[in-house]
Design a protein around this motif. Structure first.
Motif, short mmCIF file in Angstrom:
data_model
loop_
_atom_site.label_atom_id
_atom_site.label_comp_id
_atom_site.label_asym_id
_atom_site.label_seq_id
_atom_site.Cartn_x
_atom_site.Cartn_y
_atom_site.Cartn_z
N GLY A 290 15.22 11.48 1.84
CA GLY A 290 14.55 12.47 1.01
C GLY A 290 13.05 12.48 1.28
N PRO A 291 12.23 12.57 0.22
CA PRO A 291 10.78 12.59 0.42
C PRO A 291 10.17 11.24 0.75
CG PRO A 291 11.42 13.74 -1.61
CD PRO A 291 12.61 12.95 -1.15
N GLY A 292 10.98 10.22 0.97
CA GLY A 292 10.49 8.98 1.54
C GLY A 292 9.96 7.92 0.61
N ARG A 293 10.23 8.03 -0.68
CA ARG A 293 9.59 7.12 -1.63
C ARG A 293 9.98 5.66 -1.39
NH1 ARG A 293 13.13 6.35 -5.86
NH2 ARG A 293 15.01 7.62 -5.73
N ASN A 294 11.26 5.39 -1.10
CA ASN A 294 11.67 4.00 -0.87
C ASN A 294 11.25 3.51 0.52
OD1 ASN A 294 13.15 3.31 -3.38
ND2 ASN A 294 14.47 4.99 -2.76
N ALA A 295 11.29 4.38 1.50
CA ALA A 295 10.84 4.01 2.85
C ALA A 295 9.37 3.60 2.83
CB ALA A 295 11.05 5.18 3.81
N LEU A 296 8.55 4.35 2.09
CA LEU A 296 7.12 4.02 2.03
C LEU A 296 6.88 2.69 1.32
CD1 LEU A 296 6.85 6.97 2.96
CD2 LEU A 296 4.93 7.21 1.39
N HIS A 297 7.68 2.41 0.29
CA HIS A 297 7.52 1.14 -0.41
C HIS A 297 7.86 -0.03 0.52
CE1 HIS A 297 7.22 -1.59 -3.79
NE2 HIS A 297 8.41 -2.08 -3.50
N LEU A 298 8.95 0.10 1.26
CA LEU A 298 9.32 -0.96 2.19
C LEU A 298 8.25 -1.15 3.26
CD1 LEU A 298 13.11 -0.07 2.56
CD2 LEU A 298 12.20 -2.17 1.53
N ALA B 36 12.74 17.84 3.82
CA ALA B 36 12.59 16.51 3.24
C ALA B 36 11.78 15.61 4.16
CB ALA B 36 13.96 15.89 2.96
N ILE B 37 12.08 15.65 5.46
CA ILE B 37 11.35 14.82 6.42
C ILE B 37 9.88 15.23 6.46
CG2 ILE B 37 11.12 14.29 8.87
CD1 ILE B 37 13.40 12.79 7.53
N ALA B 38 9.59 16.52 6.43
CA ALA B 38 8.20 16.98 6.44
C ALA B 38 7.45 16.47 5.21
CB ALA B 38 8.15 18.51 6.49
N TRP B 39 8.09 16.51 4.07
CA TRP B 39 7.47 16.00 2.84
C TRP B 39 7.24 14.49 2.95
CZ3 TRP B 39 9.92 16.98 -2.68
CH2 TRP B 39 9.00 16.58 -3.66
N ALA B 40 8.23 13.77 3.44
CA ALA B 40 8.11 12.32 3.61
C ALA B 40 6.98 11.98 4.58
CB ALA B 40 9.43 11.74 4.09
N GLU B 41 6.87 12.73 5.66
CA GLU B 41 5.79 12.49 6.62
C GLU B 41 4.43 12.77 6.00
OE1 GLU B 41 8.07 13.33 10.86
OE2 GLU B 41 7.15 15.01 9.78
N ASP B 42 4.33 13.80 5.16
CA ASP B 42 3.07 14.07 4.46
C ASP B 42 2.70 12.89 3.56
OD1 ASP B 42 2.86 16.55 5.62
OD2 ASP B 42 3.61 17.66 3.88
N ARG B 43 3.68 12.37 2.85
CA ARG B 43 3.41 11.22 1.98
C ARG B 43 3.01 9.99 2.79
NH1 ARG B 43 8.26 11.26 -2.63
NH2 ARG B 43 7.21 12.67 -4.10
N ALA B 44 3.67 9.79 3.93
CA ALA B 44 3.34 8.64 4.76
C ALA B 44 1.91 8.74 5.30
CB ALA B 44 4.34 8.54 5.92
N ARG B 45 1.51 9.93 5.74
CA ARG B 45 0.13 10.10 6.23
C ARG B 45 -0.88 9.83 5.12
NH1 ARG B 45 2.49 14.21 9.45
NH2 ARG B 45 2.30 15.73 7.74
N ALA B 46 -0.58 10.34 3.91
CA ALA B 46 -1.50 10.14 2.80
C ALA B 46 -1.63 8.67 2.42
CB ALA B 46 -1.03 10.96 1.59
N ALA B 47 -0.54 7.94 2.58
CA ALA B 47 -0.54 6.52 2.22
C ALA B 47 -0.95 5.62 3.37
CB ALA B 47 0.85 6.12 1.72
#
Length: 245
Positions: A76-84, A100-111
């Motif tokens: 999905g939007p990557g919340r658990n992947a980013l935590h790991l 979903a992948i685009a949203w997850a990638e946006d979150r990953a870049r921001a973090a």
């Protein structure tokens, strides 16, 4: 006249076709359905929050799982992947939906998080850069959207990709709270999954009987201001693949 059944994969694809168009929720053609689901990032969908699952945080805090290589199924939007990734895991994350992948990638870049995202079918990972092996396979809400016959594919994925001593952690609909409680055979008679399948602890233990149970409990209900995601209509389960002698 069609005579096109020769392999187990042929049978699985035939059974997939019985659920069309609902099959678009888990097969390679799922992009359109899930892209529509993820199109509005402001929708009040519980798991759209940028928080890890409370059970995942608990496993890590208690040392039940340790840092290694992880695969997030249906990320999905990557919340658990980013935590790991924030804790030093080498993380691969896969989802059928480009949105979903685009949203997850946006979150990953921001973090500033390093996660390798892959848009595609998790059951086709063998032979790709995401083929494993993994110390942890994490599934937050993917398993309960699979039709019964795709449990075969799921267990095959675990056999291929999970290292001896590695862990499967998942959350899924709890019977009596969320999801359909019809017998498996009725889904084929009706050609519908009714939004997802409910599971009991006994059914999960039977399906994953090839793994050792570490913990199986209801997900804790987390308040809005909690740093974790938690909804009590879900089971949380942690299983370990026994190390081979």
């Amino acid at each position: 006249m069609d005579r096109n059944i020769r392999t187990v994969d042929d049978v699985l694809r035939l059974l997939d076709s019985l659920f069309a168009p609902e099959a678009d929720r888990w097969t390679a053609g799922a992009a359109s359905w899930w892209d529509g689901f993820y199109a509005d990032r402001t929708k009040p969908v519980p798991f759209f929050v940028s928080k890890p699952d409370e059970n995942l945080v608990s496993y890590l805090d208690r040392g039940l799982i340790t840092r290694g290589r992880a695969l997030d199924l249906g990320c999905g939007p990557g919340r658990n992947a980013l935590h790991l990734a924030s804790l030093g895991f080498e993380v691969d994350a896969v989802d059928l939906s480009p949105a979903a992948i685009a949203w997850a990638e946006d979150r990953a870049r921001a973090a500033g998080a390093q996660v390798r995202f892959h848009c595609g079918d998790a059951f086709s990972l063998a032979g790709t850069e995401l083929g494993g092996p993994y110390d942890l396979i994490y599934d937050s809400g993917c398993f309960h959207h699979l039709p019964p016959h795709r449990r075969i594919s799921y267990l095959s994925l675990l056999d291929r990709a999970l290292v001896p001593g590695g862990h499967l952690a998942l959350t899924c609909f709890a019977a009596g709270e969320m999801g359909s409680e019809l017998p498996d055979s009725d889904f084929y008679r009706q050609s519908r999954l009714h939004g997802g399948l409910a599971y009991t602890p006994e059914s999960l233990r039977w399906i994953f009987s090839g793994l050792a149970e570490v913990e199986l409990r209801r997900m804790r209900d987390e308040p809005p201001d909690s740093p974790c995601f938690g909804e009590p209509f879900l089971w949380t389960a942690l299983f370990r693949r026994e190390a081979q002698p």
